[in-house]
Scaffold this active site. Structure first.
Site, PDB file in Angstrom:
ATOM      1  N   GLU A   9      -6.764  -4.275  -3.419  1.00  0.00           N
ATOM      2  CA  GLU A   9      -5.728  -3.245  -3.532  1.00  0.00           C
ATOM      3  C   GLU A   9      -4.309  -3.769  -3.389  1.00  0.00           C
ATOM      4  OE1 GLU A   9      -6.379   0.598  -1.542  1.00  0.00           O
ATOM      5  OE2 GLU A   9      -8.438  -0.053  -1.252  1.00  0.00           O
ATOM      6  N   ASP A  82     -10.629  -1.321  -0.454  1.00  0.00           N
ATOM      7  CA  ASP A  82     -10.889  -1.023   0.961  1.00  0.00           C
ATOM      8  C   ASP A  82     -12.261  -0.353   1.169  1.00  0.00           C
ATOM      9  OD1 ASP A  82      -8.529  -2.133   1.737  1.00  0.00           O
ATOM     10  OD2 ASP A  82      -7.473  -0.252   2.079  1.00  0.00           O
ATOM     11  N   ASP A  84     -13.717   2.290   2.305  1.00  0.00           N
ATOM     12  CA  ASP A  84     -13.777   3.706   2.684  1.00  0.00           C
ATOM     13  C   ASP A  84     -13.846   4.546   1.412  1.00  0.00           C
ATOM     14  OD1 ASP A  84     -11.213   3.489   1.668  1.00  0.00           O
ATOM     15  OD2 ASP A  84     -10.193   3.875   3.573  1.00  0.00           O
ATOM     16  N   GLU A  86     -11.600   6.298  -0.141  1.00  0.00           N
ATOM     17  CA  GLU A  86     -10.479   6.060  -1.049  1.00  0.00           C
ATOM     18  C   GLU A  86     -10.680   4.751  -1.810  1.00  0.00           C
ATOM     19  OE1 GLU A  86      -7.371   8.203  -2.480  1.00  0.00           O
ATOM     20  OE2 GLU A  86      -8.456   8.733  -0.656  1.00  0.00           O
ATOM     21  N   TYR A 300     -11.006  -3.451   9.896  1.00  0.00           N
ATOM     22  CA  TYR A 300     -10.439  -2.329   9.141  1.00  0.00           C
ATOM     23  C   TYR A 300      -9.934  -1.243  10.081  1.00  0.00           C
ATOM     24  CZ  TYR A 300      -9.798   0.892   5.261  1.00  0.00           C
ATOM     25  OH  TYR A 300      -9.242   1.741   4.332  1.00  0.00           O
ATOM     26  N   ARG A 302      -8.968   1.977   9.577  1.00  0.00           N
ATOM     27  CA  ARG A 302      -9.226   3.413   9.397  1.00  0.00           C
ATOM     28  C   ARG A 302     -10.684   3.670   9.739  1.00  0.00           C
ATOM     29  NH1 ARG A 302      -5.979   2.138   4.864  1.00  0.00           N
ATOM     30  NH2 ARG A 302      -3.854   2.902   5.161  1.00  0.00           N
ATOM     31  N   HIS A 346     -17.583   2.203   9.681  1.00  0.00           N
ATOM     32  CA  HIS A 346     -17.078   0.881  10.065  1.00  0.00           C
ATOM     33  C   HIS A 346     -17.126   0.755  11.585  1.00  0.00           C
ATOM     34  CE1 HIS A 346     -15.545   1.287   6.057  1.00  0.00           C
ATOM     35  NE2 HIS A 346     -14.795   2.296   6.432  1.00  0.00           N
TER      36      HIS A 346
END
Length: 694
Positions: A9, A82, A84, A86, A300, A302, A346
């Site tokens: 990203e 990433d 997740d 998103e 990570y 989030r 995670h």
């Protein structure tokens, strides 16, 4: 030799990963999403099963061409966005754009940007998870429907440029409701009586407080109540009625998750949630570490899981044994139970390589990154340490029928506190002092008796930290949405920040009331939390996204039609300033625009005068003796220039200080660097700067 393309990203992440992989790997950053819903329209075909109409994001054409070219020549493409929802959605869009079969093993994820994690992920490539993609798409469609169908009603009825949002509206309502609690609060009077008690001939004392009469609780609600007790105990002996000594253990706090990291960074470092997440993103994507090259320093960021990698726990135990000794090491690694609403995708936020201590990176990163890494590292190490042990004392005293009580604790063994003390614990006593030794039946000497009047306090306004905590506890939003939500409600001027406290504006209160009256479900905490639960169900495959959206939209559509007819137009008066319009003489008013607040003439359209709100720095312009004021560029970057601009062209990009240059008398500025800040003269040829360089 095979040729591989890895798409991530961000450029920082690409740079880090590029150093881990061989020459036959090309790593390119997608710069976030490549496709999204159009901004100019709803972009969702309601009658066609809520089909989203995705378009390529403006400005991404050149990058898209580069990606297509690289994908065409690659033998294999890995999508490493990433880990997740998103990130999964970005990979899904990339697969569609680049004609990659999403059912083949094209998706790789890693919880930390380290060489071992990245290379291991290549061996564990998998197909794109359609459930994750559906959950993200459902959230996007849901938020677009709410935002794009309620916002126009607010524009017509209240003010152009307003917005409503599925999560932001609930967050704003929490702040508005708290303010109303504060305004409705009626303080109640109460009194306290305290007295220091000590054994005869000893200086060591313990503070005892009035509890009641003959062992039964009694509140002191007036000065007369208090005086009655003072008369009662005048010249009375204080006898130890009961006393108990014990040990109390405090467990370390668990490792950080997104919400607790934002809360603790706010309490300890004074960081906003946005600043915390920005620094955490950089630490995750990779920084240069002396002797180790570019490395992702944390896992990570989030996450709402407290799970920890066993290898990381073992590494932490080795550090604890070496630095502190075996008495600081529990018999087994500590594990923490994750909350019931957590996704647990995670592990918790921790150092990716625990052996890299904060001081090892201090000289090579910015102050924000060092402070946040230190916070994360210390919390992680502490969570694997032994309990803190306290000696505690509880005692009850009798003075002519009046009961006084005292409690105290002193630190016996630091345990985890040798590394980390939570922000909420910092007020506790840190130095181990011995407690007075008391026995039942003995008489104590009383020091000066103090009486004090108090009034009950209203609930405190939310800070960013406490609002995030409330959102988390109520199931509003997810780790990735806390910081953006707060940024949005501040940016929309629904909420202002005053000395770190969040306070609703008149606009925020009006919009919240309209929403509560006409869109009750949208601002209902339980409804919003249930919707988050349904999004989680889509992710696990136990719910279908189209049905979830349809179940929401059908009743929402009816409410929308009713609201358009029933909401009456609201007029919000502009805040009048002391600034006089130089064109027509009226007092200018403060308005909110795309780039923040500005001054405008209320005589519009006859008088179209408008100008920025200037913040005086208290420093004089060296060219014309005007004031140097703070301004913002169109991109939002802060700069400093003369109030007489453009007639006077004096400009600074660094913050001016009030102390003049000792060499030339010019304006000194504060320049922020990775290692902190330095003060330099704004005149580049000044002797002061030459000395500074040396």
């Amino acid at each position: 030799m095979a040729n591989y393309l890895v798409i991530v990203e961000s450029p920082a992440k690409a740079k880090t990963i590029n150093k881990y992989l061989g020459k036959n790997y090309t790593v390119i950053a997608s710069m976030g999403h490549m496709r999204d819903l159009p901004k100019s329209q709803l972009g969702i075909e309601i009658e066609n099963n809520y089909e989203p109409k995705y378009i390529t994001i403006r400005g991404k054409g050149e990058l898209l061409t580069k990606l297509k070219k690289a994908a065409k020549t690659a033998d294999k493409v890995y999508l490493a966005t990433d880990p997740d929802r998103e990130g999964e959605a970005i990979s899904w869009h990339l697969a569609n754009i680049l004609d990659i079969d999403a059912t083949k093993k094209c998706r790789i994820t890693f919880n930390e940007v380290t060489k071992s994690a990245v290379t291991a992920s290549l061996k564990e490539a998998r197909p794109i998870d359609e459930n994750l993609v559906d959950a993200q798409q459902a959230r996007r469609v849901l938020d677009r429907i709410v935002g794009y169908q309620i916002s126009p009603i607010l524009w017509k009825k209240v003010k152009k440029g307003l917005s409503a949002g599925r999560v932001q509206s609930v967050a704003t309502k929490l702040v508005v409701d708290r303010e109303r609690e504060i305004n409705a609060f009626e303080p109640k009077e109460y009194w306290t009586i305290s007295v220091p008690l000590s054994k005869k001939g000893e200086k060591k004392s313990i503070l005892a407080k009035f509890y009641g009469l003959n062992g039964k609780k009694k509140e002191l609600t007036s000065s007369q109540d208090t005086q009655n007790i003072l008369d009662m105990i005048e010249d009375s002996a204080f006898i130890v009625k009961s006393v108990s000594y014990s040990e109390k253990m405090n467990q370390p706090a668990p490792p950080f998750i997104t919400s607790t990291l934002q809360q603790e960074a706010s309490r300890k470092l004074g960081f906003t949630s946005r600043r915390t997440m920005s620094a955490a993103q950089q630490l995750y994507e990779g920084v240069d570490v002396p002797g180790k090259g570019t490395l992702g320093l944390i896992t990570y960021m989030r996450t709402d899981s407290l799970r920890l990698n066993p290898d990381a726990q073992i590494a932490a135990r080795g550090i604890i044994a070496d630095k502190f000794g075996k008495e600081y090491l529990p018999k087994a690694p500590r594990n923490y139970k994750t909350g019931k609403n957590a996704q647990d995708a995670h592990e918790a936020i921790r150092p990716s390589v625990p052996s890299i201590e904060p001081e090892m990176i201090k000289a090579s990163v910015s102050a924000d990154l060092y402070k946040l890494y230190k916070l994360i590292w210390e919390r992680f190490i502490a969570c694997q340490m032994t309990n803190a042990v306290y000696n505690t004392l509880s005692a009850e005293f009798d003075a002519n029928g009046a009961t006084f009580r005292a409690s105290a604790k002193t630190l016996k063994f630091a345990g985890y506190r040798a590394v980390y003390v939570e922000g909420s614990e910092e007020a506790e006593e840190k130095d181990a002092k011995s407690l007075p030794m008391l026995e039942e039946g003995i008489e104590l000497t009383a020091g000066k008796i103090e009486q004090e009047q108090h009034f009950t306090e209203p609930p405190a306004r939310y800070t960013e930290a406490s609002l995030i905590k409330a959102m988390e506890e109520n199931g509003i939003g997810r780790p990735s949405t806390y910081a953006p939500t707060i940024t949005t409600i501040l940016g929309r001027d629904y909420v202002t920040r005053e000395k770190r406290m969040l306070k609703p504006t008149e606009l925020g209160t009006i919009v919240t009331d309209i929403m509560a009256e006409n869109f009750e479900d949208i601002v209902d905490v339980d409804f919003t939390a249930n919707m988050e639960k349904q999004l989680d169900d889509i992710e696990t495959g136990s719910a279908k996204w189209v049905k979830v959206i349809d179940d929401f939209y059908r009743p929402f559509e009816a409410v929308l039609k009713k609201a358009e007819k029933s909401i009456e137009k609201v007029k919000i008066a502009d805040e009048v300033s002391d600034e006089i319009c130089e064109k027509c003489g009226r007092n200018m008013v403060i308005k909110l625009g795309r780039f923040g607040k500005f001054l405008a003439c209320p005589g519009f359209p006859e008088c179209r005068n408008a100008k920025p709100i200037l913040k005086d720095t208290g420093v004089k312009c060296p060219k014309c003796d005007g004031r140097i004021v703070e301004r913002r560029s169109q991109k939002g970057k802060k700069y400093f220039s003369c109030e007489n601009a453009p007639k006077c062209d004096f400009i600074l990009w660094d913050e001016p200080t009030k102390t003049p240059c000792p060499s030339c008398g010019g304006v000194m500025t504060r320049k922020y660097l990775k290692r902190g800040s330095v003060t330099v003269c704004s005149n580049p040829d000044c002797e002061t700067n030459k000395k500074e360089k040396k």
